[in-house]
Design a protein around this motif. Structure first.
Motif, PDB file in Angstrom:
ATOM      1  N   TYR A  97     -51.763  72.463  21.961  1.00  0.00           N
ATOM      2  CA  TYR A  97     -50.768  71.601  22.600  1.00  0.00           C
ATOM      3  C   TYR A  97     -49.455  72.348  22.810  1.00  0.00           C
ATOM      4  O   TYR A  97     -49.033  73.133  21.953  1.00  0.00           O
ATOM      5  N   GLU A  98     -48.820  72.096  23.939  1.00  0.00           N
ATOM      6  CA  GLU A  98     -47.456  72.570  24.141  1.00  0.00           C
ATOM      7  C   GLU A  98     -46.524  71.575  23.463  1.00  0.00           C
ATOM      8  O   GLU A  98     -46.704  70.360  23.588  1.00  0.00           O
ATOM      9  N   LEU A  99     -45.524  72.075  22.755  1.00  0.00           N
ATOM     10  CA  LEU A  99     -44.612  71.217  22.004  1.00  0.00           C
ATOM     11  C   LEU A  99     -43.203  71.321  22.569  1.00  0.00           C
ATOM     12  O   LEU A  99     -42.740  72.400  22.928  1.00  0.00           O
ATOM     13  N   ALA A 100     -42.527  70.174  22.626  1.00  0.00           N
ATOM     14  CA  ALA A 100     -41.160  70.128  23.142  1.00  0.00           C
ATOM     15  C   ALA A 100     -40.332  69.160  22.306  1.00  0.00           C
ATOM     16  O   ALA A 100     -40.875  68.282  21.623  1.00  0.00           O
ATOM     17  N   ILE A 101     -39.023  69.333  22.359  1.00  0.00           N
ATOM     18  CA  ILE A 101     -38.088  68.400  21.723  1.00  0.00           C
ATOM     19  C   ILE A 101     -37.168  67.843  22.795  1.00  0.00           C
ATOM     20  O   ILE A 101     -36.595  68.596  23.583  1.00  0.00           O
ATOM     21  N   VAL A 102     -37.046  66.518  22.830  1.00  0.00           N
ATOM     22  CA  VAL A 102     -36.076  65.850  23.701  1.00  0.00           C
ATOM     23  C   VAL A 102     -35.211  64.990  22.792  1.00  0.00           C
ATOM     24  O   VAL A 102     -35.689  64.022  22.195  1.00  0.00           O
ATOM     25  N   SER A 103     -33.941  65.345  22.673  1.00  0.00           N
ATOM     26  CA  SER A 103     -33.086  64.717  21.668  1.00  0.00           C
ATOM     27  C   SER A 103     -31.670  64.548  22.186  1.00  0.00           C
ATOM     28  O   SER A 103     -31.216  65.299  23.054  1.00  0.00           O
ATOM     29  N   SER A 104     -30.960  63.563  21.635  1.00  0.00           N
ATOM     30  CA  SER A 104     -29.548  63.407  21.961  1.00  0.00           C
ATOM     31  C   SER A 104     -28.681  64.343  21.119  1.00  0.00           C
ATOM     32  O   SER A 104     -27.476  64.438  21.335  1.00  0.00           O
ATOM     33  N   ASN A 105     -29.285  65.032  20.158  1.00  0.00           N
ATOM     34  CA  ASN A 105     -28.567  66.076  19.425  1.00  0.00           C
ATOM     35  C   ASN A 105     -28.423  67.290  20.345  1.00  0.00           C
ATOM     36  O   ASN A 105     -29.130  67.414  21.347  1.00  0.00           O
TER      37      ASN A 105
END
Length: 207
Positions: A97-105
């Motif tokens: 799996y490709e992993l990503a982070i989507v965050s308001s930080n």
């Protein structure tokens, strides 16, 4: 077939609740907003009620968020990955799996934290800037990677994560160890519930 897993950061990947409340309270006087006396009581309120209870006008959010990010950076050493999360992320990566982070930080804070933890598994890290507009950032990410909603799953712990995913017809795994309470969800429901990080692997095995 699912190709990309997107994760929220605070509350989902890292246990930063106490640090976040402390930073908020340190900044409260500067921005003339009420301090958080009990986070347990605040998180039982819908998002708009939280702002109202804290006497926090939305227009103050961009400057507050910038100050918050600066203070957060000084606290990275005190923030830990959720127990068991490192092993789960590494296993998901091994499964292809490709992993990503989507965050308001801030992206800078997240990259610094991951660097300190020597956790190099995320291809993409994106700051959503507007805490109420995460769906727009996710949509841009899907377009840039030429992915359909059915090829993506989001893992998050906040009501606004569920709302954003439902707008885009993206499945979401609710991280039940995070900030918001499952009982606060009204109407829109997550597709899956992970009570522990290892549940994410079990859910993905069903895809």
């Amino acid at each position: 077939m699912v190709k990309l897993l997107m994760f929220d950061f605070d509350g989902t990947l890292v246990d930063s609740q106490n640090i976040s409340v402390n930073i908020y309270n340190q900044l409260a006087d500067k921005y003339h907003v009420r301090k958080i006396k009990s986070f347990d009581s605040i998180k039982r309120l819908p998002l708009h009620e939280r702002f109202r209870t804290l006497n926090f006008p939305i227009y103050k959010l961009p400057l507050f968020a910038a100050d918050f990010a600066k203070q957060y950076k000084h606290s990275l050493e005190s923030i830990a990955l959720v127990t068991g999360m490192r092993e789960i992320l590494i296993e998901l990566k091994k499964k292809g799996y490709e992993l990503a982070i989507v965050s308001s930080n801030s992206e800078s804070n997240i990259r610094d934290f991951l660097g300190k933890k020597q956790l190099n598994v995320f291809e993409t890290i994106i700051n959503s800037h507007n805490i109420l507009g995460k769906d727009k950032v996710i949509k841009k990410l899907l377009i840039s990677k030429k992915l359909e909603p059915s090829e993506v799953i989001y893992v998050g712990d906040e009501i606004r994560d569920v709302s954003s995913c439902k707008k885009l017809d993206i499945k979401i795994i609710w991280a039940n160890w995070g900030y918001d309470l499952l009982e606060m969800l009204q109407g829109e429901q997550p597709d899956y519930i992970a009570y522990f990080p290892e549940d994410i692997l079990s859910i993905m095995d069903l895809q």
